[in-house]
Write a protein that holds these residues in place. Sequence first.
Motif, PDB file in Angstrom:
ATOM      1  N   UNK A  26       0.848  -1.189   0.000  1.00  8.58           N
ATOM      2  CA  UNK A  26       0.000   0.000   0.000  1.00  8.58           C
ATOM      3  C   UNK A  26       0.884   1.239   0.000  1.00  8.58           C
ATOM      4  N   UNK A  27       1.116   1.789  -1.182  1.00  6.82           N
ATOM      5  CA  UNK A  27       1.969   2.956  -1.308  1.00  6.82           C
ATOM      6  C   UNK A  27       1.215   4.188  -0.836  1.00  6.82           C
ATOM      7  N   UNK A  28       1.842   4.924   0.077  1.00 10.64           N
ATOM      8  CA  UNK A  28       1.235   6.149   0.567  1.00 10.64           C
ATOM      9  C   UNK A  28       0.396   5.944   1.818  1.00 10.64           C
ATOM     10  N   UNK A  29       0.114   4.710   2.204  1.00 11.13           N
ATOM     11  CA  UNK A  29      -0.704   4.477   3.389  1.00 11.13           C
ATOM     12  C   UNK A  29      -0.409   3.092   3.979  1.00 11.13           C
ATOM     13  N   UNK A  30      -0.293   3.037   5.297  1.00  7.36           N
ATOM     14  CA  UNK A  30      -0.128   1.760   5.977  1.00  7.36           C
ATOM     15  C   UNK A  30      -1.504   1.113   6.163  1.00  7.36           C
ATOM     16  N   UNK A  31      -1.509  -0.184   6.401  1.00  4.48           N
ATOM     17  CA  UNK A  31      -2.788  -0.815   6.725  1.00  4.48           C
ATOM     18  C   UNK A  31      -3.228  -0.338   8.103  1.00  4.48           C
ATOM     19  N   UNK A  32      -4.515  -0.341   8.322  1.00  2.00           N
ATOM     20  CA  UNK A  32      -5.072   0.074   9.606  1.00  2.00           C
ATOM     21  C   UNK A  32      -5.693  -1.126  10.306  1.00  2.00           C
ATOM     22  N   UNK A  33      -5.403  -1.247  11.589  1.00  2.55           N
ATOM     23  CA  UNK A  33      -5.962  -2.312  12.422  1.00  2.55           C
ATOM     24  C   UNK A  33      -6.798  -1.670  13.518  1.00  2.55           C
ATOM     25  N   UNK A  34      -8.021  -2.157  13.698  1.00  6.71           N
ATOM     26  CA  UNK A  34      -8.909  -1.587  14.697  1.00  6.71           C
ATOM     27  C   UNK A  34      -8.806  -2.271  16.047  1.00  6.71           C
ATOM     28  N   UNK A  35      -9.209  -1.555  17.087  1.00  4.80           N
ATOM     29  CA  UNK A  35      -9.343  -2.106  18.433  1.00  4.80           C
ATOM     30  C   UNK A  35     -10.555  -1.460  19.083  1.00  4.80           C
ATOM     31  N   UNK A  36     -11.531  -2.260  19.506  1.00  2.00           N
ATOM     32  CA  UNK A  36     -12.663  -1.708  20.247  1.00  2.00           C
ATOM     33  C   UNK A  36     -12.256  -1.562  21.709  1.00  2.00           C
ATOM     34  N   UNK A  37     -12.721  -0.494  22.363  1.00  2.00           N
ATOM     35  CA  UNK A  37     -12.186  -0.168  23.686  1.00  2.00           C
ATOM     36  C   UNK A  37     -13.210  -0.208  24.816  1.00  2.00           C
ATOM     37  N   UNK A  38     -14.393  -0.748  24.561  1.00  2.00           N
ATOM     38  CA  UNK A  38     -15.386  -0.922  25.618  1.00  2.00           C
ATOM     39  C   UNK A  38     -15.534  -2.404  25.957  1.00  2.00           C
ATOM     40  N   UNK A  39     -15.752  -2.718  27.230  1.00  2.00           N
ATOM     41  CA  UNK A  39     -16.055  -4.093  27.614  1.00  2.00           C
ATOM     42  C   UNK A  39     -15.009  -4.797  28.452  1.00  2.00           C
ATOM     43  N   UNK A  40     -13.832  -4.204  28.616  1.00  2.00           N
ATOM     44  CA  UNK A  40     -12.785  -4.857  29.393  1.00  2.00           C
ATOM     45  C   UNK A  40     -13.076  -4.788  30.881  1.00  2.00           C
ATOM     46  N   UNK A  41     -12.770  -5.857  31.603  1.00  2.00           N
ATOM     47  CA  UNK A  41     -12.889  -5.854  33.061  1.00  2.00           C
ATOM     48  C   UNK A  41     -11.868  -4.910  33.697  1.00  2.00           C
ATOM     49  N   UNK A  42     -10.833  -4.557  32.923  1.00  2.00           N
ATOM     50  CA  UNK A  42      -9.773  -3.683  33.438  1.00  2.00           C
ATOM     51  C   UNK A  42      -9.922  -2.243  32.945  1.00  2.00           C
ATOM     52  N   UNK A  43     -11.027  -1.947  32.275  1.00  2.00           N
ATOM     53  CA  UNK A  43     -11.307  -0.576  31.875  1.00  2.00           C
ATOM     54  C   UNK A  43     -10.768  -0.191  30.499  1.00  2.00           C
ATOM     55  N   UNK A  44     -11.238   0.934  30.012  1.00  2.00           N
ATOM     56  CA  UNK A  44     -10.847   1.448  28.702  1.00  2.00           C
ATOM     57  C   UNK A  44      -9.350   1.715  28.656  1.00  2.00           C
TER      58      UNK A  44
END
Length: 396
Positions: A26-44
């Motif tokens: 991907x020239x000009x852009x890196x791949x993007x990886x998502x992470x959802x941040x709600x739901x952890x027992x240890x908090x956001x």
Amino acid sequence: MTENKSVKQMIGKVFIDIADAIETGQFGAKIKVGLTTLGSEHGVDNLVKGAELAAKTSTDFDIVLIGPKVDTPLEIVEVNNEEEMHKKMEELLDSGYIKACVTMHYNFPIGVSTVGKVITPGMGREMFLATTTGTSSAHRVEAMVKNAIYGIITAKAMGIENPTVGILNLDGARQTEKALKELNANGYPVNFSESMRSDGGAVMRGNDLLAGTVDVMVSDTLTGNIMMKVFSSYTTGGSYEALGYGYGPGVGEDYKRVILILSRASGVPVVANAIKYAAGLAKGDLVEVAAREFKKAREAKLDEILKGLSKDTKKAAQEDEGEITAPPKEVVTGSISGIDIMDLEDAVKALWKAGIYAESGMGCTGPIVMIAEDKLQEAMRVLAKAGFVAQEGGIC
């Protein structure tokens, strides 16, 4: 001097960007990886710290957080609750904005289950656990056969060209082994490993779990889930998962999203590793690898093999035959292994029907059928023909 240093830094960044572009395609852009941040027992904050750690230690992908606004240099797509969060995650995946996503408490359809990745304590080896969440099939052995394929797919997407495979010594292990060997004989390569124990074989013991004898360890999903929890938190008492790469990607035929699962108890190191795992799978094109491997498996008669695993057919045949009585009792000092515990009594009756006295038993490596020494070869032929053991057999 300062100007020269600045120019050198700019040139260095250009070369890094070019290298990243060549690697990701991907020239000009890196791949993007998502992470959802709600739901952890240890908090956001626990999840955000994991994402920031992954960003610091890896430069070949970008991270997109999906959740509430927080103080971080990472990109955030803001949502207000878990339901909205998962809808936004699916939207971003389907649009191609992110190539993979790490989340918690996500429901996969039947036929899809996740392949976890752990670091084994004995030798420090990485090992894929196939599988750890989800349901590959309602039929136990069929699910384990599919789990093996899912594990092979995941390992190949992560760059292991010919991953070694072992089956944990559980109910259904011998039937799973037989089905996979048939698939292998039909042209779908399964690279069976040997247990580290002296008697070897593709059915693995607890020692093999600790040592990481294989690349892909096959089990039912509930057992895989327990193993994942033990491997990830045996040093912490269970409330904080500190080791490994999480419960892994959901894999299944025609499943198009790269979604990886974390436990609500996953700590910062596991979150960071799971994001890296997701990036590796995205770069390895998990979806394309899955399509290719399923095509090969189908050509090797996977459907026919799975259909033959149904116990209903054997039960119906036995009912048609009526009551089978045992031949005259003999001294049984010989034994045959490799028969699944669920099939053990049926195997004994198959030998009785053939006029061979037999008894069921339990050896050090699992279920056995015991017969007279001078009838071992004949008994093996009967059991192989009836489909209880592989043709090469397992005489103890």
